[in-house]
Every structure is written in structure tokens, then in C-alpha cells.
Design an enzyme around this catalytic site. Structure first.
Site, PDB file in Angstrom:
ATOM      1  N   ASP A 131    -123.783  21.365 -31.794  1.00 22.33           N
ATOM      2  CA  ASP A 131    -123.925  20.005 -32.230  1.00 22.33           C
ATOM      3  C   ASP A 131    -122.519  19.070 -32.548  1.00 22.33           C
ATOM      4  O   ASP A 131    -122.590  18.050 -32.621  1.00 22.33           O
ATOM      5  CB  ASP A 131    -124.606  20.216 -33.791  1.00 22.33           C
ATOM      6  N   HIS A 132    -121.489  19.841 -32.553  1.00 22.21           N
ATOM      7  CA  HIS A 132    -120.149  19.215 -32.810  1.00 22.21           C
ATOM      8  C   HIS A 132    -119.662  18.354 -31.553  1.00 22.21           C
ATOM      9  O   HIS A 132    -118.717  17.724 -31.770  1.00 22.21           O
ATOM     10  CB  HIS A 132    -119.343  20.114 -33.347  1.00 22.21           C
ATOM     11  N   ASP A 196    -119.346  26.496 -41.389  1.00 22.00           N
ATOM     12  CA  ASP A 196    -119.265  24.778 -41.771  1.00 22.00           C
ATOM     13  C   ASP A 196    -119.391  24.524 -43.216  1.00 22.00           C
ATOM     14  O   ASP A 196    -120.224  25.209 -43.820  1.00 22.00           O
ATOM     15  CB  ASP A 196    -120.223  24.199 -41.003  1.00 22.00           C
ATOM     16  N   ARG A 491    -118.740  12.801 -45.976  1.00 15.30           N
ATOM     17  CA  ARG A 491    -117.124  12.882 -45.939  1.00 15.30           C
ATOM     18  C   ARG A 491    -116.766  11.592 -45.260  1.00 15.30           C
ATOM     19  O   ARG A 491    -117.205  11.188 -44.300  1.00 15.30           O
ATOM     20  CB  ARG A 491    -116.834  13.966 -45.292  1.00 15.30           C
ATOM     21  N   SER A 686    -113.281  20.786 -44.560  1.00 17.37           N
ATOM     22  CA  SER A 686    -114.157  21.553 -43.924  1.00 17.37           C
ATOM     23  C   SER A 686    -113.735  23.132 -43.856  1.00 17.37           C
ATOM     24  O   SER A 686    -112.654  23.262 -44.586  1.00 17.37           O
ATOM     25  CB  SER A 686    -113.965  21.026 -42.426  1.00 17.37           C
ATOM     26  N   ARG A 688    -113.185  24.600 -41.379  1.00 17.33           N
ATOM     27  CA  ARG A 688    -112.626  25.179 -40.071  1.00 17.33           C
ATOM     28  C   ARG A 688    -111.295  26.079 -40.348  1.00 17.33           C
ATOM     29  O   ARG A 688    -110.279  25.697 -41.129  1.00 17.33           O
ATOM     30  CB  ARG A 688    -112.094  24.034 -39.436  1.00 17.33           C
TER      31      ARG A 688
END
Length: 802
Positions: A131-132, A196, A491, A686, A688
């Protein structure tokens, strides 16, 4: 991987939600219950053990679910907790999640780490969601085709890994991870990890879902317990009922304003009260999604009639029956405590309690540059003028994982239809992002999408797109041009959406974004202001009116976007080219030296907000998520130097100027270890883990700051970087770039499993003066082991091979 036609994958059968949730066969040994489904067998048995250990102690819903996933209930709840009376904020919970969900950007590094463990399959079910990496630009079909062509190497890698290890694979265009998880994998009472920060979206269906880094995911995937400091519980009691323009989005926008981006750190946010019963399941999910913006570990709602309706509407009637069965299934003892109810015990206490009267809640807009700058709509026009923010609105974007539900979109549809009847079109560019193929197909079936496109709306792919910086604007707004956009996203950090730090993003409900897009103005208030129609009449928007869900069950959409599920296939070769610029196998990090650290230098002293976007930018850099060497070239590139006020500037010991990643790389080549000094909430944003991996790869050994964001602090420890906080915040002023640093007591603390005090000996670069700075840490016994080994992966891979 072929273009949009991904279809002819043999054996791609949609796994129903309950099947996907099933635990490995070995988990059945925990259960003595024979007529509950496997996941609930384990949950019920563990819950019975929790009640035995804690007696009549009142529990919140979050505690019931969390504690019922402990690897060892008695050890987890009674160790260093005053015999179970002081669990919150004290206990180190070792948990066994039910499943892991990964989005494509973070799944690359998570799978590369998992591959290093040389296991034939994952210990628990997991899914990959592409999806990213799809850029939003011209429209869904063109964007998806271009995204697949551009990223086919990564998608091939992910699909081949899914086949080899038996993971669910959701192809590009299938949907955003959080919406897809809500529709397929979220089941009341389960515990999931997601790579995520917005994974808590599933809390709208009474699922404990926690955002983590890839190394945390790998812990769960190899079957090791996952550790979490027992969160405190922040209770939010809702009363009344939303009406008019107020929406579930406004609940969390208002709460973010009350608590700030740090107010939920160390807490689970648990909602209760009569107002909960008035919300839809997807509305509750929206609120949980943005709990990440206040730093919360996760958020959760009780299971309501709306939750039940949503399970049925998403073709999971059996899951709904199972949830009802569990709540009526008797356990040990005769009291109500013997039953697992998806709500807090009567008399359960919260560490903090906030009450929100939904009747009095008005629409809010949050921003710019931070999701906690909250302004009620009634005050927004004056604030725009006072702050001299742009009054012209350049774009309105609705949808995303946060706000793309059927309810959201049909409420918007009521506004668009009213405007259409009056002859009005949006004055600002208007984009729509469905959260999943199921949402898109249902909205298309029911005519909603046609209403949007007829109005001039641009339908984007079922992917993250502009929300995470994957947006190629079509309005010729150049970088450096001050402009304002409104989004229904979660965000809004500077530069996040389009790479332009001068784009001001204000977060609002989809309804408010839509109405203001028609006005083309940030000062328009649809509750009080009118628009002029082409025939000169005054038009005022009616109050939004939508449906909680479709009148018939959701449409599953095109077969090509349905999940590919298969058993592990050991003979499948994972697709990684040796010459790839986007994927690279990992080399293990070096172990911690058998002594305290010495000779470190301060690479840069940072001031202001330093998010994971700051440390490891997304947008165009997402293409390097699977190649640690290449993506490290963006490390801290938007950080502000506290001593010069410059962005992305650092100075070597000889005074020469470099970008921050250039100097880090130079010091790596010279074997010069370094540290970073920063202010509050370092690593906000995030999940990440690249924000921890990249500094470690380039030679960072310590980050010292005033405070950390939860996920990032954990990610640092998992990669062997030691996160330290100033015992006295004023000591931030005593250390500067280029200073030499040695640790005192750090090695002993690690050897003692996290017990012991640590100090820094700072030798000033210019004067040679020595300063001793006391620091604090939150290192647990397991985390000390990770750091000593060099990383969690080093330790996990040894254990897995053994």
C-alpha cells in the site's frame, strides 16, 4: 509481477478471517476448552489464569486482553509488581501475539531480518499489504499501473517471500493495511502487531493492535515472546451523542489538543461510557487510528452492537457468533469475572480519566505541522487571519486509512449531491482515496463514487498515496511556495505530503474538508457561511447525513485484489537480485565492546521536533526501504542544527561543513563512532525502524535526549543503539557538536540486565574541560541482551538456529 492483472496466481484463495487468525497447532496444548475456536480457547484459558493470579482485582478491557496474551501469566504479573498490585508502568510483559501485519515499505526490512533466522515458516500467521509504494497523481488506474511497473522488483520480492513462508499477500491496489486488517483480521479479544504506527486502527473492533518496528515483528514471527512495559491506562469516558457536523474524527482531534503529541506516551487509551454505544465501528476505528498522534501504545473500544453489525456486514458472521460465545462461556468460579466480557470490569480504575460530552463537541481542525495544534471550527477563521496562514485552499483530500469508511463517504456524498443540485463544483482540487478494494467496490456499486467523479473529484488508488508523501501534485505548486491543504488524514508534519515544507496541512473530518474544498477557502465555515451559486443564489450546505454501512453486505471487489493465501513452500526462491539498488541482504551489526564506550563524538546537536520523518524521510525514499546502504543517505537530513539554526548541516572536527548524512558516512569510513543530542519526544511519528537502523549502520552508538517516543526508543534498543535521557533537562545545554563522550557504568548496567546508573563523561572539544552528565534509561534485561549482542536480530538468529 504483471501490471494490474496480477491475478493468475495458483492457489490464491481468500482465507476467511477466523482461519487466518488460527494459531499454530502447538498452541492447543494451553487449552482445556473444547468447543471454542482455537484463538478463543487460548484466550479463555489464559484469562482464567489471569483471574486466578489477580483474584478479584478490577481490570480494564485493555488489561484483560493484554494480560491474557502473556507467555507466563504468573511471572509476568507478579514479578516486581508488589504482588500484582502495581503492574502498570512496572511489569515487563512478555507477550505472545496472535498475528503480525506488515505494510510493504516496512515488510521489506522485516522479512530480510526474518530470512536471516533461516526458519522454514513463521510461528504465527502474518500478512503483507502493498500500500505504501503507489504514488497518487492522475487517478487510480494510471497510478496503479505506474506503481507496479516502478516497484515490480519489491513486489516480486514480497510475493515470493509470502509464498516461501506461507504469509497472506495483498497485492498493490488491494487496500491500505489498516482498513484491510479491520475488514479481515480484526476480531475482538485478539492481539496483533503491525509494522506501522497506525496499526491501532483495529482497536475499533476490540482488538489490541500495537505498532512496532520490523525487529519487534521478527520476534513474534520466530515465536519468541515480545516484551512491553505494562502500559498505564488512560480512560476516556464518552457521554451524549454526536450531531450535525461533529464526527468521530473530532473526538480524537479534540483529544490530541488536550493531551499533545506526548500526552499518551506509556498509556493505552481505553474508551467507555454511554457515548460509545452511539458510534459506528468504523468511527471507533478512526479514533483509535489517530491515538498514534498522542503517542499512545494503542487504543481500544468495547465491543458494541455496532461492532457486531460491522462483522456481519463484512461477511464475518461466524466471527460475530464466536465473540458472543466467548462472552457467555463460563470459566472457573461462579462470579461475573469468570466470563470474558469485551468491556472493562465494573469498578475498574484508570490512571487518568477524561470526559468528553459528544453533544457539545464541535468540528476541529488540527495543524499545521503538528497533529496536536487543535482549533475549533468556530475559531478557525480568526486563527487563520491572526497567524497569516493562506486563506486560499489549494487542495482537499479525503479518505486514507483514517477516514475512508462507508459512513465517512456517504456523509460526504450527501454534501456533494446538495452542492451539485445547486450547480456548484469544488474550487480546490479534490482527491478521494478509498481505504480498500472492498470499500471502493461497495461505493461504486452504490453510486457514491460516480457522485464524486461527476463533481470533478479525482479518485486515487486504494493505497496510502498523499498521506505518506506519495503524491505528485498536478496544480504546479512548486517547492517553497506557501499554500494550504485540508486532509482527512492522521499526520501533518512539515513536508510530509508533497515534499514541500511550505505546504500547510490541516487535519479535519472528510465532511469539513469537502465543504471547504467547494469554497476554496480556509476561512469558510459551513455551519454559518454561504456560497453563491452560478445563478446568484445563496447556498448553505445541509448537515451531513450518511449510513453506518451498506444496506447489503460489502462487495468484495475484483478478484485480482483478493488475498493470496498458501501454505509455506520451501522450494520457492525469494527474489533478490545481487545487483539490486532496492534490496540487499543484511550484514549483522558488531557486538557491544566488552567495556564502556569511549571516543564517541557528537555528530550533531538537534533542536526542535525530530520525528521519524526527520530521521528517515519517506516519499521518494520509500524505494530504498529494502536497501539499508542506499536509504541511509537521507539520515537526519531535515534536522535543525541547534548551534547554527541550519537544516541538514553538520561540522567536522576541522570545521568543514557537510550535510548530516555526509558527515555520518565520513565518520563511518574513519571508524569514528558517534552520538546525537536532541530534545523532547525524539522519534515521534511512524513506527519505521529505519530511523534506528540507519544511524546504527552509519556508526551511532548512543542517542541522548530529553525524552523519547515509545516505538522509536524500542527500535533503537532492538538495533543495538542505547537510548539515554538527561536526568536534568538543563544538561542539554552542556554538550555540543564535536564534543568527545565516554560512558560511565553503561557496560556494567548492560551486564547486570538493565540494573545500574549511567553517566556520560563529556570532554569539551575546544577547551578540553570535562563535564559529568547523569542520564537515565529504560533498558530491560532482554533489551540489555539485544544491545550486548549488537542487535535483537543477532540474538534471535542464534536462538532460531539453535
Amino acid at each position: 509481477m504483471r501490471s494490474i492483472d496480477l491475478a493468475s496466481r495458483s492457489g490464491a484463495v481468500l482465507r476467511r478471517a477466523l482461519q487466518a487468525q488460527q494459531l499454530p497447532r502447538s498452541s492447543r496444548q494451553y487449552s482445556s476448552v473444547s468447543n471454542l475456536p482455537p484463538t478463543y480457547e487460548k484466550l479463555h484459558t489464559k484469562y482464567t489464569e489471569v483471574r486466578r493470579v489477580l483474584g478479584a482485582q478490577r481490570l480494564t478491557l485493555a488489561e484483560k486482553i493484554l494480560y491474557s496474551h502473556l507467555d507466563n501469566v504468573e511471572e509476568g504479573l507478579l514479578t516486581n509488581t508488589n504482588n500484582g498490585r502495581d503492574i502498570r508502568g512496572k511489569a515487563n510483559l512478555k507477550l505472545k501475539p496472535d498475528r503480525v501485519n506488515m505494510q510493504d515499505a516496512s515488510a521489506q526490512m522485516a522479512l530480510l531480518q526474518f530470512m536471516s533466522c533461516n526458519l522454514p515458516q513463521t510461528a504465527i500467521p502474518a500478512s503483507i499489504h502493498c500500500d505504501h509504494l503507489i504514488v497518487g497523481s492522475k487517478g487510480a488506474e494510471d497510478d496503479l499501473k505506474a506503481g507496479i511497473e516502478t516497484n515490480h522488483e519489491v513486489f516480486d520480492f514480497l510475493e515470493s517471500a509470502a509464498k516461501k513462508y506461507g504469509l497472506d499477500f495483498w497485492a498493490p491496489g488491494a487496500g491500505i493495511i489498516h482498513q484491510t486488517v479491520l475488514e479481515n483480521y480484526a476480531v475482538p479479544g485478539l492481539m496483533q502487531l503491525g509494522t506501522d504506527s497506525h496499526s491501532p486502527h483495529a482497536g475499533g473492533l476490540s482488538t489490541i493492535t500495537i505498532g512496532v518496528g520490523g525487529a519487534d515483528a521478527v520476534e513474534a514471527l520466530v515465536g519468541a515472546p515480545w516484551e512491553l512495559k505494562a502500559p498505564k491506562i488512560l480512560g476516556v469516558r464518552l457521554t451524549g451523542k454526536l450531531s450535525g457536523w461533529a464526527s468521530p474524527k473530532d473526538v480524537i482531534l479534540h483529544l490530541a489538543g488536550l493531551l499533545t503529541v506526548r500526552g499518551g506516551t506509556g498509556y493505552i487509551v481505553e474508551y467507555s461510557g454511554p457515548g460509545v454505544e452511539t458510534l459506528s465501528a468504523t468511527g471507533m476505528a478512526t479514533i483509535c487510528n489517530m491515538g498514534a498522534e498522542i503517542g499512545a501504545t494503542t487504543s481500544i473500544f468495547p465491543f458494541t452492537d455496532a461492532s457486531s453489525r460491522y462483522l456481519i456486514a463484512t461477511n464475518r458472521e461466524q466471527a460475530n457468533k464466536n465473540a458472543a460465545l466467548l462472552q457467555s462461556f463460563p470459566g472457573a468460579g461462579a462470579s461475573e469475572d469468570a466470563y470474558f466480557k469485551f468491556k472493562a470490569d465494573e469498578g475498574a480504575e484508570y490512571d487518568q480519566l477524561i470526559e468528553i460530552d459528544l453533544c457539545k463537541l464541535e468540528p476541529h481542525l488540527n495543524g499545521p505541522a503538528t497533529p496536536d495544534l487543535s482549533t475549533p471550527l468556530s475559531q478557525f477563521k480568526a486563527t487563520v487571519k491572526e497567524q497569516q496562514w493562506p486563506e486560499k485552499l489549494s487542495a482537499g483530500l479525503i479518505g486514507s486509512c483514517t477516514n475512508s469508511s462507508y459512513e465517512d463517504m456517504t456523509r460526504v456524498e450527501s454534501l456533494v449531491k446538495a452542492a451539485e443540485e445547486a450547480g456548484l463544483k469544488p474550487k480546490a482540487d479534490f482527491y478521494i482515496t478509498p481505504g480498500s478494494e472492498q470499500i471502493r467496490a461497495t461505493l461504486e456499486r452504490d453510486g457514491t463514487l460516480e457522485t464524486f467523479t461527476n463533481a470533478g473529484g479525482i479518485l486515487l488508488s486504494n493505497a496510502c498515496g498523499p498521506c505518506i508523501g506519495q503524491w505528485k501534485r498536478q496544480d504546479n505548486v512548486e517547492k517553497g511556495t506557501l499554500n494550504a491543504i485540508l486532509t482527512s488524514y492522521n499526520r501533518n508534519f512539515r513536508g510530509r505530503n508533497d515534499g514541500n515544507p511550505d505546504t500547510l496541512n490541516f487535519l479535519a473530518s472528510p465532511e469539513l474538508v469537502t465543504a471547504m474544498s467547494y469554497a476554496g477557502s480556509t476561512t469558510f465555515n459551513p455551519l454559518t457561511d454561504s456560497l453563491t451559486t452560478p445563478d446568484g443564489k445563496e447556498f448553505r450546505f445541509p448537515e451531513p447525513n450518511g449510513l453506518e454501512g451498506p444496506k447489503t453486505p460489502f462487495d468484495g471487489g475484483r478478484d485480482v485484489f483478493k488475498v493470496a493465501s498458501q501454505p509455506p513452500s520451501p522450494d520457492v526462491e525469494v527474489a533478490i537480485s545481487p545487483s539490486s539498488e532496492r534490496l540487499a541482504l543484511l550484514e549483522p551489526f558488531d557486538a557491544f565492546p566488552e567495556s564502556d564506550l569511549s571516543g564517541l563524538r557528537v555528530l550533531v546537536k538537534i533542536t526542535g521536533k525530530c520525528t521519524t520523518d526527520t530521521i528517515s524521510a519517506a516519499g521518494p525514499w520509500l524505494k530504498y526501504k529494502g536497501h539499508l546502504g542506499n536509504i541511509s543517505a537521507n539520515t537526519l537530513q531535515t534536522a535543525t542544527n541547534a548551534e547554527t539554526g541550519e537544516v541538514n548541516a553538520a561540522y567536522d572536527l576541522d570545521g568543514s561543513k557537510h550535510t548530516i548524512p555526509e558527515l555520518a558516512k565520513l565518520w563511518k569510513e574513519k571508524n569514528q563512532p558517534w552520538l546525537v543530542v536532541a530534545e523532547h519526544n525524539y522519534g515521534e511519528g511512524s513506527a519505521r525502524e529505519h530511523a534506528a537502523l540507519q544511524p546504527r549502520y552509519l556508526g551511532a552508538r548512543i542517542i541522548v535526549c530529553k525524552s523519547f517516543a515509545r516505538i522509536h526508543e524500542t527500535n533503537l534498543k532492538k538495533q543495538g543503539v542505547v537510548p539515554l535521557t538527561f536526568a536534568n533537562e538543563s544538561d542539554y545545554d552542556k554538550i555540543a557538536a564535536g564534543d568527545e563522550v565516554a560512558t560511565i557504568g553503561l557496560y556494567e548496567m548492560l551486564q547486570n540486565g538493565g540494573q545500574g546508573e549511567v553517566k556520560l563523561r563529556v570532554t569539551k572539544k575546544d577547551s578540553g574541560e570535562e563535564v559529568i552528565i547523569p542520564v537515565t534509561h529504560q533498558v530491560t534485561k532482554d533489551q540489555a541482551g539485544f544491545i550486548l549482542a549488537g542487535s535483537a536480530l543477532n540474538l534471535l538468529s542464534k536462538g532460531a538456529q539453535a
